[in-house]
Design a protein around this motif. Structure first.
Motif, mmCIF file in Angstrom:
data_model
loop_
_atom_site.group_PDB
_atom_site.id
_atom_site.type_symbol
_atom_site.label_atom_id
_atom_site.label_comp_id
_atom_site.label_asym_id
_atom_site.label_seq_id
_atom_site.Cartn_x
_atom_site.Cartn_y
_atom_site.Cartn_z
ATOM 1 N N THR A 31 0.833 -1.199 0.000
ATOM 2 C CA THR A 31 0.000 0.000 0.000
ATOM 3 C C THR A 31 0.867 1.247 0.000
ATOM 4 N N TYR A 32 1.958 1.225 0.764
ATOM 5 C CA TYR A 32 2.864 2.371 0.759
ATOM 6 C C TYR A 32 3.375 2.655 -0.649
ATOM 7 N N GLU A 33 3.819 1.629 -1.357
ATOM 8 C CA GLU A 33 4.386 1.843 -2.681
ATOM 9 C C GLU A 33 3.334 2.357 -3.666
ATOM 10 N N ILE A 34 2.101 1.856 -3.552
ATOM 11 C CA ILE A 34 1.018 2.350 -4.405
ATOM 12 C C ILE A 34 0.759 3.826 -4.123
ATOM 13 N N PHE A 35 0.627 4.173 -2.851
ATOM 14 C CA PHE A 35 0.346 5.557 -2.469
ATOM 15 C C PHE A 35 1.508 6.481 -2.838
ATOM 16 N N ALA A 36 2.745 6.023 -2.575
ATOM 17 C CA ALA A 36 3.918 6.872 -2.814
ATOM 18 C C ALA A 36 4.141 7.132 -4.296
ATOM 19 N N SER A 37 3.614 6.263 -5.146
ATOM 20 C CA SER A 37 3.753 6.483 -6.586
ATOM 21 C C SER A 37 2.640 7.379 -7.136
ATOM 22 N N TYR A 38 1.616 7.617 -6.328
ATOM 23 C CA TYR A 38 0.459 8.383 -6.822
ATOM 24 C C TYR A 38 0.319 9.757 -6.169
ATOM 25 N N TRP A 39 0.288 9.799 -4.834
ATOM 26 C CA TRP A 39 -0.099 11.033 -4.162
ATOM 27 C C TRP A 39 0.870 12.199 -4.317
ATOM 28 N N PRO A 40 2.181 11.998 -4.372
ATOM 29 C CA PRO A 40 3.066 13.163 -4.507
ATOM 30 C C PRO A 40 2.828 13.976 -5.775
ATOM 31 N N THR A 41 2.303 13.359 -6.821
ATOM 32 C CA THR A 41 2.034 14.083 -8.072
ATOM 33 C C THR A 41 0.542 14.124 -8.394
ATOM 34 N N ALA A 42 -0.293 13.842 -7.409
ATOM 35 C CA ALA A 42 -1.740 13.843 -7.634
ATOM 36 C C ALA A 42 -2.264 15.257 -7.846
ATOM 37 N N ASP A 43 -3.439 15.354 -8.406
ATOM 38 C CA ASP A 43 -4.098 16.635 -8.674
ATOM 39 C C ASP A 43 -4.209 17.445 -7.385
ATOM 40 N N PRO A 44 -3.598 18.629 -7.333
ATOM 41 C CA PRO A 44 -3.692 19.440 -6.112
ATOM 42 C C PRO A 44 -5.115 19.910 -5.831
ATOM 43 N N GLY A 45 -5.995 19.825 -6.843
ATOM 44 C CA GLY A 45 -7.389 20.173 -6.623
ATOM 45 C C GLY A 45 -8.173 19.103 -5.899
ATOM 46 N N ASN A 46 -7.615 17.909 -5.837
ATOM 47 C CA ASN A 46 -8.245 16.821 -5.087
ATOM 48 C C ASN A 46 -8.109 17.129 -3.601
ATOM 49 N N PRO A 47 -9.210 17.180 -2.848
ATOM 50 C CA PRO A 47 -9.111 17.554 -1.431
ATOM 51 C C PRO A 47 -8.294 16.575 -0.596
ATOM 52 N N PHE A 48 -8.077 15.355 -1.103
ATOM 53 C CA PHE A 48 -7.285 14.392 -0.354
ATOM 54 C C PHE A 48 -5.784 14.568 -0.561
ATOM 55 N N THR A 49 -5.376 15.247 -1.632
ATOM 56 C CA THR A 49 -3.956 15.288 -1.982
ATOM 57 C C THR A 49 -3.111 15.893 -0.870
ATOM 58 N N ASP A 50 -3.447 17.085 -0.416
ATOM 59 C CA ASP A 50 -2.669 17.718 0.649
ATOM 60 C C ASP A 50 -2.701 16.892 1.924
ATOM 61 N N ARG A 51 -3.866 16.317 2.215
ATOM 62 C CA ARG A 51 -4.002 15.538 3.451
ATOM 63 C C ARG A 51 -3.119 14.292 3.417
ATOM 64 N N MET A 52 -3.138 13.577 2.297
ATOM 65 C CA MET A 52 -2.360 12.347 2.197
ATOM 66 C C MET A 52 -0.859 12.638 2.216
ATOM 67 N N ASN A 53 -0.454 13.692 1.541
ATOM 68 C CA ASN A 53 0.967 14.042 1.531
ATOM 69 C C ASN A 53 1.422 14.621 2.862
ATOM 70 N N GLY A 54 0.541 15.345 3.527
ATOM 71 C CA GLY A 54 0.932 16.021 4.758
ATOM 72 C C GLY A 54 0.940 15.143 5.991
ATOM 73 N N MET A 55 0.094 14.104 6.025
ATOM 74 C CA MET A 55 0.041 13.229 7.197
ATOM 75 C C MET A 55 1.353 12.474 7.360
ATOM 76 N N HIS A 56 1.662 12.143 8.596
ATOM 77 C CA HIS A 56 2.821 11.286 8.813
ATOM 78 C C HIS A 56 2.463 9.858 8.425
ATOM 79 N N LYS A 57 3.421 9.164 7.790
ATOM 80 C CA LYS A 57 3.233 7.784 7.367
ATOM 81 C C LYS A 57 4.243 6.896 8.078
ATOM 82 N N TYR A 58 3.749 5.878 8.765
ATOM 83 C CA TYR A 58 4.611 4.851 9.338
ATOM 84 C C TYR A 58 4.497 3.617 8.453
ATOM 85 N N VAL A 59 5.622 3.045 8.070
ATOM 86 C CA VAL A 59 5.635 1.962 7.090
ATOM 87 C C VAL A 59 6.220 0.705 7.719
ATOM 88 N N ALA A 60 5.443 -0.381 7.660
ATOM 89 C CA ALA A 60 5.905 -1.672 8.157
ATOM 90 C C ALA A 60 6.327 -2.522 6.969
#
Length: 201
Positions: A64-93
């Motif tokens: 899931t981390y790799e899927i998210f990390a390949s998408y959210w950093p360049t996702a549409d900034p107009g998407n209300p989730f983009t800033d939230r997903m990039n800004g939250m802290h991520k702990y990766v197991a």
């Protein structure tokens, strides 16, 4: 004590694998990737947004981390989730990753269960486990899940990875809130409440 909250999209028959796209996860020959969007609606999006309002971090498995990390950093900034997903802290197991590059990401060290116990004891708000089925099952087996936030969509897939797979620990659940969207998706929030009880009619 921080809470661990499992947030997952499910089919009616409990499959959580690859809701987001055909190429998301074809493990074990899964052919139904991208099943969620055709049965989604605006109310589901509103509910999911609410799941993140009181959480300040995510806990992710490697896939899931790799899927998210390949998408959210360049996702549409107009998407209300983009800033939230990039800004939250991520702990990766992960047992295989040696570094994590997505902003605000930390690779957990050592045993995952011990690391998550330390996270729960640290200062901060709730932590959402998003997708990450193998990780979620590990946390469930060790009694580390405080709440489930589930969207149960009106579609049957028949095969695929399930959140509550064979061997899941029998657990009673206390409903916190349950509603149905206009498209027929059940949005349920549940908290573990000890062992199930049994009776007869």
């Amino acid at each position: 004590m921080r809470e661990i909250i499992v947030c997952t999209f499910l089919t009616l028959d409990g499959v959580m694998q690859a809701p987001g796209g055909p190429d998301e996860d074809a493990e074990s020959g899964f052919e139904h990737g991208g099943w969620q969007k055709p049965v989604d609606d605006d109310e589901v999006g509103v509910a999911i947004a609410g799941w993140y309002e009181d959480s300040d971090a995510m806990l992710l498995g490697r896939k899931t981390y790799e899927i998210f990390a390949s998408y959210w950093p360049t996702a549409d900034p107009g998407n209300p989730f983009t800033d939230r997903m990039n800004g939250m802290h991520k702990y990766v197991a992960s047992r295989t990753l040696t570094s994590v590059e997505w902003q605000n990401s930390t690779l957990l060290e050592g045993d995952t269960v011990d690391a998550v116990r330390e996270l729960k004891a640290s200062a901060g708000g709730p932590i959402n486990v998003v997708g990450s089925g193998d990780l979620a099952q590990t946390l469930m087996r060790h009694g580390l899940v405080d709440e489930y936030r589930l969207t149960i969509h009106p579609v049957i897939i028949g095969t695929g990875k399930r959140l509550f797979a064979d061997g899941a620990i029998p657990t009673a659940l206390e409903p916190v809130s349950v509603s149905t969207t206009k498209g027929g998706t059940v949005v349920g929030v549940y908290r573990p409440n000890g062992r199930p009880s049994y009776d007869s009619y």
